[in-house]
Design an enzyme around this catalytic site. Structure first.
Site, PDB file in Angstrom:
ATOM      1  N   ASP A 257       1.027  -1.142   0.042  1.00 45.51           N
ATOM      2  CA  ASP A 257      -0.002   0.162  -0.137  1.00 45.51           C
ATOM      3  C   ASP A 257       0.756   1.321   0.160  1.00 45.51           C
ATOM      4  O   ASP A 257       0.435   2.351  -0.403  1.00 45.51           O
ATOM      5  CB  ASP A 257      -0.949  -0.107   1.152  1.00 45.51           C
ATOM      6  N   TYR A 316     -10.021  -0.836   2.609  1.00 44.59           N
ATOM      7  CA  TYR A 316      -9.570  -0.612   4.061  1.00 44.59           C
ATOM      8  C   TYR A 316      -9.042   0.831   4.233  1.00 44.59           C
ATOM      9  O   TYR A 316      -8.820   1.582   3.549  1.00 44.59           O
ATOM     10  CB  TYR A 316      -8.175  -1.505   4.257  1.00 44.59           C
TER      11      TYR A 316
END
Ligand code: ABN
Ligand code: CU
Length: 605
Positions: A257, A316
């Site tokens: 990420d 998320y």
């Protein structure tokens, strides 16, 4: 193909920076160099450095076979392309979605991992497909198959939503919460000067970039008038989220990420305006003791300072908090929330142990969240040494002269003298910690080196097996800790350009930590720590996950002469008459003080 570019400031050369910090009047100010990456309309990738003072190009090179971080523009483009693709439309029809409903089809564009069929020369994303019958429905509840080989019809289960209308449908909001007011009538107790913050003896610089998000620099603590250096630079530098379903195409699901999307880019709001929030919180008890003989008591309440960013990685969310405590502790904390990544499943389908049905027709796959924290330590100066500390039983057997009763135990300290010795794992049974020590500065009482200890207890191993794609690409996650000798430009543990790396070549930390014999004793060390969770989803995580916190501590040990917070005014001091002989000389403390009478004795006798 569109053109795109990203730029940030190159990290100043540390030698120049420390010289300037030590003598800002006389030493030259470090150059401000822009670090730029650009993708031309022809798809060519460029890496460049531009001196912003002299307005000159320092370096400019074309990269071959490397893919830079995904930009927000590219993410948004994918959904438009996918919706119009005839093969996708056909596939959607098979799943039960009519062509005129294609505007209800959504996709989360993900990096591809590495697909050996295409290598890294073509810039690729994969599209994880969803459907929203209603614009306010949570799309992760209607996952649609993204591979023609495994078509499953869309779930027909009613929507379960967490927005107010959805909650109303499920009985409404609870009514027993009373208002709680938290106010600071005298204002905050920190002071900002540009990007430098001062709070309760702490002083540090707060930076932010598109990749790491918050970066903290030059962290010092004013110890009774002496400004003592602790960390030169602290930041999260990478994370990987490997998913554990080996069935195609899920093997591709493992996002980096930070290196592939950027924790700064994804920070709310995406325009990176006011991306960082700074506030204080009451932190419960700082210290307390009651003398059981006469019930005299002192309770002192703690305050903490929180520097926070929240980034949203498609489904998320990660709230990254850097919490500073009055006692010299720094607590990096990550709160995981948001929505599970989901996949379609048939009624009664066997998840084969790779996932859990969290709602009818919704399979949430097992996965990990592994974060890499980079600690450039500066404990009382740049030359530091790392040790592990393990609780150990005395070696001598029961009945021996040295350990006759067998109860002996001690803190076993092991010096990590080389890069090879420093590749270490966590051990919960021995409560292992990693101590960043200045062996040149011993404590006057304990005789032990001035240090900060890293306490971290959520350190699962990397689940993908040695030799697997994730294991090769996420080399930083093979060990809980690596230690390297500081070098400029060694910042990104999975490599500078992460998307579509094959892992066949050692990049980043694997390269920097290749020489196991290199000494890291009493030098400028950088500690790389991977921690996180293994997430086996459960229905309670759906449709939105209650926060799961992961906390680390960086605690002073043998650093201060004694408890450094005894000067924090107590909340309760009883009996005050004994301890506050001149209360008027201490008006502020008095205002915060509950002047208590000793309790009646509770114990008999
Ligand atoms: N979690 C992977 C991801 C991050 C950002 C955008 C899309 C997907
Ligand atoms: Cu998770």
């Amino acid at each position: 193909m569109t053109s795109s570019s990203m730029s940030s400031l190159q990290e100043p050369r540390k030698a120049d920076m420390t010289a300037w910090l030590a003598n800002p009047e006389k030493a030259p100010r470090p150059s401000r160099i822009a670090d730029a990456v650009a993708i031309g309309p022809d798809g060519k990738v460029y890496d460049g450095l531009i001196n912003l003072q002299t307005r000159s190009i320092v370096s400019w090179e074309v990269l071959d076979g490397l893919q830079p971080i995904i930009t927000i523009e590219e993410l948004q483009l994918v959904e438009h392309i996918v919706r119009k693709d005839p093969k996708v439309i056909e596939q959607c029809k098979i799943s039960g979605i009519a062509e005129e409903d294609m505007d209800k089809v959504y996709c989360d564009p993900w990096t591809i991992g590495y697909d050996e069929r295409y290598g890294s020369k073509v810039r690729l994303q994969q599209a994880l497909m969803y459907y929203r019958p209603n614009v306010d429905d949570c799309q992760y509840q209607y996952p649609s198959t993204s591979a023609p080989s495994s078509t499953r019809p869309l779930s027909k289960a009613p929507a379960v939503n967490y927005h107010p209308e959805g909650v109303e449908k499920q009985g409404g909001f609870r009514k027993d919460l009373k208002t709680i007011n938290i106010t600071q009538p005298e204002g905050v107790s920190f002071k900002m000067t540009g990007r430098q913050i001062e709070w309760q003896n702490w002083k540090f610089h707060i930076g932010f970039n598109y990749r790491e998000g918050i970066v903290l620099n030059n962290i010092t603590f004013n110890d009774k008038g002496t400004e003592r250096p602790i960390f030169y630079r602290l930041s999260l530098v990478e994370m990987v989220v490997p998913y554990g379903n080996p069935e195609r195409p899920h093997q591709r699901k493992h996002a980096f990420d930070l290196g592939e999307y950027g924790a700064g880019y994804m920070t709310n709001s995406l325009t990176i305006k006011n991306a960082i929030c700074i506030h204080e919180e009451d932190s419960g008890i700082l210290f307390k003791h009651t003398d059981f003989r006469d019930d005299s008591v002192i309770v002192t309440r703690a305050r903490k300072l929180i520097i926070q960013q929240i980034f949203t990685a498609a489904n998320y969310e990660y709230a990254v908090q850097w919490i500073f405590h009055q006692d010299g502790t720094i607590q990096p904390e990550i709160k995981l929330t948001g929505i599970l990544n989901t996949y379609a499943m048939l009624p009664g389908e066997d998840t084969n142990g790779w996932g859990t049905q969290v709602y009818p027709g919704v399979n949430a796959h097992n996965h990990q969240h592994l974060f890499c924290l980079r600690i450039d330590s500066n404990i009382d100066g740049a030359n530091n040494t790392v040790f592990t500390t393990d609780a150990a039983q005395a070696e001598a057997p029961v009945g021996s002269a040295e350990n006759f009763y067998g109860n002996g135990f001690y803190a076993k300290r092991t010096k990590l003298a080389t890069v090879g010795q420093a590749k270490t794992e966590y051990d919960g049974a021995t409560m292992r910690s990693w101590d960043l020590c200045n062996t040149n500065k011993l404590h006057p009482y304990s005789g032990k080196p001035s240090s900060y200890k890293l306490v971290s207890r959520e350190i699962p191993g990397l689940m993908p097996k040695p030799g697997s794609l994730v294991w090769k690409r996420a080399g930083f996650a093979r060990h809980a800790v690596y230690v390297t000798k500081y070098q400029d430009d060694q910042l990104w543990p999975a490599g500078r350009h992460v998307p579509q790396t094959s892992g066949d070549q050692d990049l980043g930390l694997l390269e920097w930590a290749a020489n196991n014999d290199e000494s890291i004793d009493n030098t400028n060390v950088v500690l790389w720590h991977t921690f996180g969770v293994v997430h086996f989803p459960a229905p309670e995580d759906f449709p939105v996950m209650p926060v799961e916190p992961i906390t680390l501590l960086l605690r002073p040990r043998n650093f201060f002469t004694n408890n450094p917070v005894m000067d924090v005014p107590p909340a309760i001091a009883s009996p005050p008459a004994r301890w506050l002989p001149t209360p008027r000389a201490w008006p502020r403390a008095r205002r915060q003080l509950h002047l208590c009478r000793p309790r009646e004795r509770l114990l008999p006798g």
